[in-house]
Scaffold this motif. Structure first.
Motif, short mmCIF file in Angstrom:
data_model
loop_
_atom_site.label_atom_id
_atom_site.label_comp_id
_atom_site.label_asym_id
_atom_site.label_seq_id
_atom_site.Cartn_x
_atom_site.Cartn_y
_atom_site.Cartn_z
N ALA A 221 0.84 -1.22 0.00
CA ALA A 221 0.00 0.00 0.00
C ALA A 221 0.87 1.25 0.00
CB ALA A 221 -0.93 -0.01 1.21
N GLU A 224 1.97 1.65 -3.55
CA GLU A 224 0.85 2.14 -4.37
C GLU A 224 0.61 3.65 -4.12
OE1 GLU A 224 -1.73 -2.02 -4.60
OE2 GLU A 224 -2.18 -0.55 -3.04
N VAL A 227 3.26 5.58 -5.95
CA VAL A 227 2.94 5.56 -7.39
C VAL A 227 1.87 6.61 -7.69
CG1 VAL A 227 1.81 4.17 -9.20
CG2 VAL A 227 3.63 3.15 -7.78
N ALA A 323 1.18 -3.42 -9.07
CA ALA A 323 1.01 -2.07 -8.50
C ALA A 323 1.60 -1.02 -9.43
CB ALA A 323 1.66 -2.01 -7.13
N ARG A 326 -0.41 0.34 -12.38
CA ARG A 326 -1.43 1.39 -12.21
C ARG A 326 -0.90 2.77 -12.56
NH1 ARG A 326 -4.15 0.14 -6.53
NH2 ARG A 326 -4.53 -2.08 -6.84
N TYR A 327 0.42 2.89 -12.64
CA TYR A 327 1.00 4.21 -12.87
C TYR A 327 0.49 4.83 -14.19
CZ TYR A 327 4.32 7.84 -14.11
OH TYR A 327 4.86 9.03 -14.52
N GLN A 330 -3.12 5.98 -14.20
CA GLN A 330 -3.29 7.12 -13.27
C GLN A 330 -2.70 8.39 -13.86
OE1 GLN A 330 -1.52 5.66 -9.64
NE2 GLN A 330 -3.44 4.77 -8.91
#
Ligand code: AMP
Ligand code: MG
Length: 507
Positions: A221, A224, A227, A323, A326-327, A330
């Motif tokens: 977490a 994340e 990121v 994880a 997701r960059y 986003q």
């Protein structure tokens, strides 16, 4: 509350206490003739420090690290880092010190305060120009709403610093959520001490991403959260035309604040290949590369965190890869939404546009690609805009304010910026059909940024002893969105004879 003497300044030593393996107790060098050049009254007030007292010899002593309150433990911090892609296992604060943590939890830190055990060949010093440069640019970033370390003061030391020429020396006092960097984690990982790595991660969670502590996998977490913070940060840079210039992993924070204003500059003519740093020969840290470089740096953070993610390395890699995945979405979302907001097509920046309004954007819209068929108009508009800006070498800051004028009925200013006025007019009429909000545009598109020629002019004058242009520039960029009479030259692009601007690192 105001503080009127050193004995009432409180500086914690949480970093030094929790992470002693990464902290070397050290003292600032005594400046022969300290002289305050710039003091950030607003920031001092925010921190509960009395600006009048900071101007006294004892206050200047705090700002140069020679007078610290009882109980404070100034330290040089250890960190590693990938510099231009090559790993350096031991960088650390060669010319900087963490004085301690202020009561609100932020770091008070000095740059240019003398050699430390991490200085290697360096002299531990900094020159007036680059420290004032960090001051003005970080203040501008803050005013633009971009997360950043803050500058509290610049004190001239009275010591000569030898660069290509002899220069007056200075110490910068800055405030940051913390100075934890990707490179801090790389350092802890390289020691092979998983206990240290875990303590560092716990420290980072507690200071920056406390909700991670409640997650099923707190360290995942944490990753994340970093990121997400970096995706949001780099999108803000891109939307403002900010080129950091030296995105080494030791210059990327865990908090998501912009840090280390070395060879940074604001892009004028829109061009993804824009590079200002004199040492960035390959264009690694060019404007258009920043999103992928941030992702690359985050991959290095993931590697450093692997032992905390899972006992089985394969599983740890799997979790980290997911994880990191997701960059891109986003970042792409923050960029697309931000661009729509700059175009006045998104009333509240940060609110999700209607589903389907945005196409799947790449990290940067690629110039030259034909628009896909069946796209919604806003997305197609955005796709067509960037190549047009690039083709006409349009000033990225001027454009959006000129465009707002077109929404108010005067297409003249934006037409004049293009080498192909007819094509621009066609684009503008498509854009106008989406009923952009000109006032919303002016609230988020700056009129005044620290343009390179203005920064150079201010620093040259300050180095020669005249602080007038510097102080005026700071005042102007602190209010970037509101047009004021008499400030026309601060909104204008560089004169043509300013030439190919270059900035210098490590100065
Ligand atoms: P920077 O390019 O400012 O991020 O610095 C990279 C590394 O070089 C850090 O470890 C700095 O502490 C160190 N460094 C930069 N300039 C000096 C200097 N004049 N003296 C000692 N160390 C320095
Ligand atoms: Mg640095």
């Amino acid at each position: 509350m105001s503080i009127a003497s050193l004995s009432t300044v409180v500086l914690g030593n949480r970093f030094a206490h929790e992470l002693p393996e990464m902290a070397v107790a050290w003292q600032a060098a005594e400046p022969p003739e300290p002289h305050l050049l710039a003091l950030n009254d607003q920031l001092a007030a925010e921190l509960g420090l009395d600006a009048q007292w900071l101007r006294t010899p004892q206050g200047v002593g705090l700002l140069t690290g020679t007078a610290v309150p009882a109980g404070a433990t100034p330290v040089a911090q250890a960190y590693a880092g990938h510099q231009f892609g090559g790993f350096a296992p031991r960088l650390g604060d060669g010319r900087a010190l963490l004085l301690g943590e202020l009561p609100d939890g932020r770091d008070l830190h000095l740059k240019g305060s003398g050699r430390t055990p991490f200085a290697r060949g360096g002299d531990g010093l900094a020159a007036v120009g680059p420290m004032l440069r960090e001051y003005v640019i970080s203040e501008a970033m803050h005013a633009l709403g971009i997360p950043t370390t803050r500058s509290l003061a610049v004190v001239a030391t009275g010591r000569t610093v030898h660069r290509e020429t002899p220069l007056p020396g200075a110490v910068l006092a800055r405030v940051a959520a913390s100075h934890l960097r990707v490179g801090s984690f790389q350092y802890a990982r390289a020691t092979g001490d998983t206990g240290l790595l875990r303590r560092l991660a716990d420290h980072a969670i507690s200071r920056h991403h406390p909700s991670a502590a409640q997650a099923d996998r707190p360290y995942l977490a944490l990753f994340e959260a970093v990121v997400a913070a970096q995706a949001a940060l780099v999108a803000r840079w891109m939307l403002t035309g900010f080129v950091h210039g030296v995105m080494n992993t030791d210059n990327m924070t865990i908090s998501g604040e912009t840090i280390d204003y070395g060879p940074c500059a604001f892009m004028e003519a829109f061009d993804p290949a824009t590079v200002y740093s004199s040492i960035d020969h390959g264009g690694r840290y060019a404007y258009g590369n920043q999103p992928v470089v941030a992702e690359w740096n985050l991959a290095r953070l993931a590697e450093a965190l692997l032992p905390l993610l899972h006992d089985e390395q394969e599983q740890a890699v799997e979790l980290a890869t997911q994880a990191l995945g997701r960059y891109r979405p986003q970042y792409a979302r923050a960029w697309s939404q931000g661009l729509l907001a700059k175009l006045g097509l998104l009333a509240e920046p940060g609110l999700l546009a209607e589903p389907g309004l945005l196409a799947e954007p790449g990290l940067l819209a690629e110039p030259g690609l034909p628009p896909e068929t069946g796209k919604q108009p806003a997305s197609a508009l955005v796709d067509d805009l960037l190549p047009a800006l690039q083709e006409s070498r349009i000033d990225f800051t001027t454009f959006f304010r000129a465009l707002a004028e077109a929404a108010r009925g005067d297409i003249g200013p934006v037409r004049a910026l293009s080498v192909d006025p007819a094509a621009m007019e066609d684009w503008v009429s498509r854009w106008l059909s989406l009923t952009p909000d000109a006032d919303a545009m002016d609230r988020i598109n700056p009129l005044y940024i620290p343009r390179n020629h203005l920064v150079e002019e201010a620093l040259d004058a300050a180095t020669a002893g005249d602080l007038g242009p510097f102080s005026r520039l700071v005042e102007v960029v602190r209010e970037p969105f509101t047009r004021r009479d008499g400030l026309e030259r601060y909104a204008a692009a560089a004169p043509p004879d300013f030439g190919a601007y270059r900035t210098f690192c490590g100065t």
